[in-house]
Write an enzyme that holds these catalytic residues in place. Structure first.
Site, PDB file in Angstrom:
ATOM      1  N   ASP A  34      -0.362   4.769   1.481  1.00 27.62           N
ATOM      2  CA  ASP A  34       0.909   4.819   0.751  1.00 27.62           C
ATOM      3  C   ASP A  34       0.744   5.465  -0.619  1.00 27.62           C
ATOM      4  OD1 ASP A  34       1.899   3.343   2.875  1.00 27.62           O
ATOM      5  OD2 ASP A  34       1.765   1.426   1.817  1.00 27.62           O
ATOM      6  N   TYR A  76     -10.132  -2.316   4.286  1.00 32.17           N
ATOM      7  CA  TYR A  76      -9.383  -2.193   3.038  1.00 32.17           C
ATOM      8  C   TYR A  76      -9.810  -3.298   2.081  1.00 32.17           C
ATOM      9  CZ  TYR A  76      -5.857   1.022   5.003  1.00 32.17           C
ATOM     10  OH  TYR A  76      -5.204   2.089   5.555  1.00 32.17           O
TER      11      TYR A  76
END
Length: 247
Positions: free
Chosen positions: A54, A112
Site C-alpha cells: 500500500d 511482514y
C-alpha cells in the site's frame, strides 16, 4: 529473452504504493523501476512484484521479475539501475530466473513486520516508520489474540475490498510479538495476505492490548466475516515487507 529476478528495498513514505496507477503515474515503486529499465535498455519493460504494498508501506526484501531482450549480466543490470534510481529505492540483487518464474504466482509465503512505539516514547527519527501509541498496551493479552488468529481461517472480516469471487481463506503460520523498553514489533508470517489485512490485524491487536476489546472478539469476527467488527486499520508507515518465500 531473459527473465530477471530482482530483490528490491524501498522506503515507501513518499510513494503511492507498489502498483502503477495508470500510464502517467510516476509516484509508485513499479513505475519508477520500469522507467529506469526502459531508459537503460530502450525496451518497454513491465516489472511484476510479489506483492502490491500500500501507499506508505516499506519493503526490505520485495521480489519482482522482468523479462528483457538485452541479455545483460545480472550484476551490470543491478549496478546500472542503482545509478539512476532515487535514493529511497535500491536493487539489492539481480539473478537470472527460470523462464516460468513469476514473482507473485510462485511465492509461497511472505513475512511482514509492524513497529509500534509505546506510550511516552516518541522518537522523531522513527516517526515515519512506526505508529505512536497513546495508551499502554498489555502484550500478554495481544498474544492471546494472536493465538486465535494463527492457522487457516477465512479472513474476510480482516480485509477491505473483499471479492465474492475470490477466496479470502489464508494461513497465518505465526504472529510473533517482541517487546523492548520502548518498542513493540509484530511479525506476521503466512502464505498470503489480503488487501489491508496486516494493518487491520495490527489495529485489532492494539485494541485488545489497550483494553478496548477482549481477545475472544477474534472468534466473533471470524464467525461474522464482517469488517466492521474488527479493529481500525493501522497507519501504513509502521509496516514493512521483510521477505518473500519460494519453494
Amino acid at each position: 529473452m531473459t527473465n530477471y529476478r530482482l530483490c528490491v528495498q524501498y522506503d515507501g513514505a513518499r510513494y503511492r504504493g507498489w502498483q502503477r496507477q495508470g500510464k502517467t503515474s510516476a509516484d509508485t515503486i513499479q513505475s519508477r523501476l520500469e522507467a529506469v529499465i526502459s531508459r537503460l535498455t530502450g525496451e518497454d519493460a513491465e516489472v511484476h512484484g510479489a506483492g502490491r504494498t500500500d501507499a506508505g508501506v516499506h519493503a526490505r526484501g520485495q521480489v519482482a521479475h522482468v523479462r528483457l531482450e538485452c541479455g545483460w549480466e545480472p550484476e551490470v543490470l543491478a549496478a546500472k539501475m542503482n545509478e539512476y534510481l532515487p535514493e529511497d529505492i535500491r536493487i539489492l540483487e539481480v539473478q537470472r530466473a527460470g523462464e516460468r518464474f513469476h514473482s507473485r504466482l510462485n511465492a509461497t509465503g511472505k513475512v511482514y513486520e509492524y513497529h509500534l512505539l509505546k506510550k511516552g516514547c516518541y522518537d522523531v527519527f522513527v516517526r515515519k516508520y512506526s505508529w505512536q501509541m497513546e495508551r499502554d498496551l498489555d502484550t500478554a493479552l495481544m498474544r492471546k489474540g494472536a493465538e486465535l488468529l494463527t492457522g487457516s481461517h477465512d479472513f474476510r472480516g480482516f480485509c477491505t475490498k473483499a471479492s465474492r469471487k475470490k477466496s479470502t481463506v489464508r494461513r497465518l503460520d505465526a504472529i510473533d510479538i517482541r517487546e523492548t523498553e520502548r518498542d513493540i514489533f509484530l511479525r506476521f508470517e503466512g502464505n498470503g495476505f489480503l488487501y489491508n489485512m496486516v494493518r487491520i490485524l495490527v489495529g485489532t491487536l492494539v485494541e485488545i492490548g489497550d483494553g478496548r476489546r477482549a481477545p475472544d472478539s477474534i472468534r466473533e469476527i471470524f464467525a461474522a466475516g464482517d469488517r466492521r467488527l474488527a479493529g481500525g486499520t493501522a497507519p501504513a508507515q509502521g509496516l514493512t515487507l521483510l521477505s518473500v518465500r519460494y519453494d
